[in-house]
Design a protein around this motif. Structure first.
Motif, short mmCIF file in Angstrom:
data_model
loop_
_atom_site.label_atom_id
_atom_site.label_comp_id
_atom_site.label_asym_id
_atom_site.label_seq_id
_atom_site.Cartn_x
_atom_site.Cartn_y
_atom_site.Cartn_z
N GLN A 91 9.13 0.72 2.65
CA GLN A 91 10.07 0.47 1.55
C GLN A 91 10.68 1.80 1.09
O GLN A 91 11.84 2.04 1.30
N GLN A 92 9.84 2.64 0.47
CA GLN A 92 10.28 3.97 0.01
C GLN A 92 9.06 4.77 -0.41
O GLN A 92 8.03 4.20 -0.74
N ASP A 93 9.18 6.07 -0.42
CA ASP A 93 8.14 6.97 -0.94
C ASP A 93 6.74 6.64 -0.46
O ASP A 93 5.78 6.65 -1.23
N GLY A 94 6.59 6.32 0.83
CA GLY A 94 5.27 6.04 1.39
C GLY A 94 4.73 4.65 1.09
O GLY A 94 3.58 4.36 1.39
N VAL A 153 0.84 -1.20 0.00
CA VAL A 153 0.00 0.00 0.00
C VAL A 153 0.88 1.24 0.00
O VAL A 153 2.02 1.21 0.46
N LYS A 154 0.31 2.33 -0.52
CA LYS A 154 0.97 3.63 -0.43
C LYS A 154 0.15 4.49 0.53
O LYS A 154 -1.07 4.59 0.38
N SER A 162 -0.63 15.67 -0.05
CA SER A 162 0.11 15.22 -1.24
C SER A 162 1.47 14.63 -0.88
O SER A 162 2.24 14.26 -1.76
N LYS A 163 1.76 14.49 0.42
CA LYS A 163 3.07 14.00 0.86
C LYS A 163 3.01 12.53 1.25
O LYS A 163 2.07 12.08 1.89
N ALA A 164 4.04 11.79 0.86
CA ALA A 164 4.17 10.39 1.27
C ALA A 164 4.47 10.32 2.76
O ALA A 164 5.28 11.10 3.28
N VAL A 165 3.82 9.41 3.46
CA VAL A 165 4.07 9.18 4.88
C VAL A 165 5.25 8.23 5.00
O VAL A 165 5.22 7.12 4.47
N GLU A 166 6.30 8.67 5.67
CA GLU A 166 7.54 7.89 5.74
C GLU A 166 7.78 7.23 7.11
O GLU A 166 8.76 6.52 7.27
N ASP A 167 6.88 7.45 8.07
CA ASP A 167 7.14 6.94 9.42
C ASP A 167 5.96 6.17 10.01
O ASP A 167 5.78 6.12 11.21
N PHE A 168 5.15 5.54 9.17
CA PHE A 168 3.99 4.79 9.62
C PHE A 168 4.43 3.47 10.26
O PHE A 168 5.28 2.76 9.72
N LYS A 169 3.84 3.15 11.38
CA LYS A 169 4.07 1.87 12.06
C LYS A 169 2.70 1.22 12.22
O LYS A 169 1.84 1.73 12.93
N GLY A 170 2.48 0.09 11.53
CA GLY A 170 1.17 -0.52 11.63
C GLY A 170 1.10 -1.89 10.99
O GLY A 170 2.10 -2.45 10.54
N THR A 171 -0.13 -2.41 10.95
CA THR A 171 -0.38 -3.75 10.44
C THR A 171 -1.56 -3.74 9.48
O THR A 171 -2.37 -2.82 9.46
N ALA A 172 -1.64 -4.82 8.72
CA ALA A 172 -2.81 -5.11 7.89
C ALA A 172 -3.35 -6.45 8.38
O ALA A 172 -2.61 -7.43 8.48
N THR A 173 -4.64 -6.48 8.72
CA THR A 173 -5.28 -7.71 9.18
C THR A 173 -6.31 -8.12 8.14
O THR A 173 -7.23 -7.37 7.84
#
Length: 109
Positions: free
Chosen positions: A74-77, A39-40, A45-56
């Motif tokens: 990975q890179q660029d959100g 996912v991005k 309009s800015k990529a989030v570079e510091d998200f900490k989370g999960t997909a269930t």
């Protein structure tokens, strides 16, 4: 003075409410094989570079339990992980973390 303070508080609230994180699926996993879910995440309009989370993941109308993936930056959100979903069909992916709680519908093939 009170009017200026009130105006400042309202302005801050409007700015805070206007910046919501958005999610776009970049790559869906494939059924019955270890594959990538990607996912991005953006804010404005800015990529989030510091998200900490999960997909269930859960399959709609079935009882496969839940399958959890840790979303790694990975890179660029772009955030991804490998996951194995046991069969094709309608699935949901609940993305949670850092003030984000959103469910995405997936059609896994």
């Amino acid at each position: 003075m009170k009017k200026i303070l009130l105006l400042m508080v309202v302005s801050i609230l409007l700015v805070a409410c206007g910046s919501k994180k958005e999610i776009k699926v970049e790559e869906q996993p494939k059924a019955n094989e270890m594959s990538t879910f990607s996912v991005k995440i953006t804010e404005g309009s800015k990529a989030v570079e510091d998200f900490k989370g999960t997909a269930t993941f859960q399959m709609k109308g079935m009882d496969h339990g839940t399958i959890e993936a840790k979303l790694n930056h990975q890179q660029d959100g772009i955030y991804e992980d490998k996951v194995k979903l046991p069969m094709s069909g309608k699935w949901t992916a609940k993305i949670e973390g850092d003030g984000l709680d959103k469910t995405i519908e997936l059609d896994i093939k």
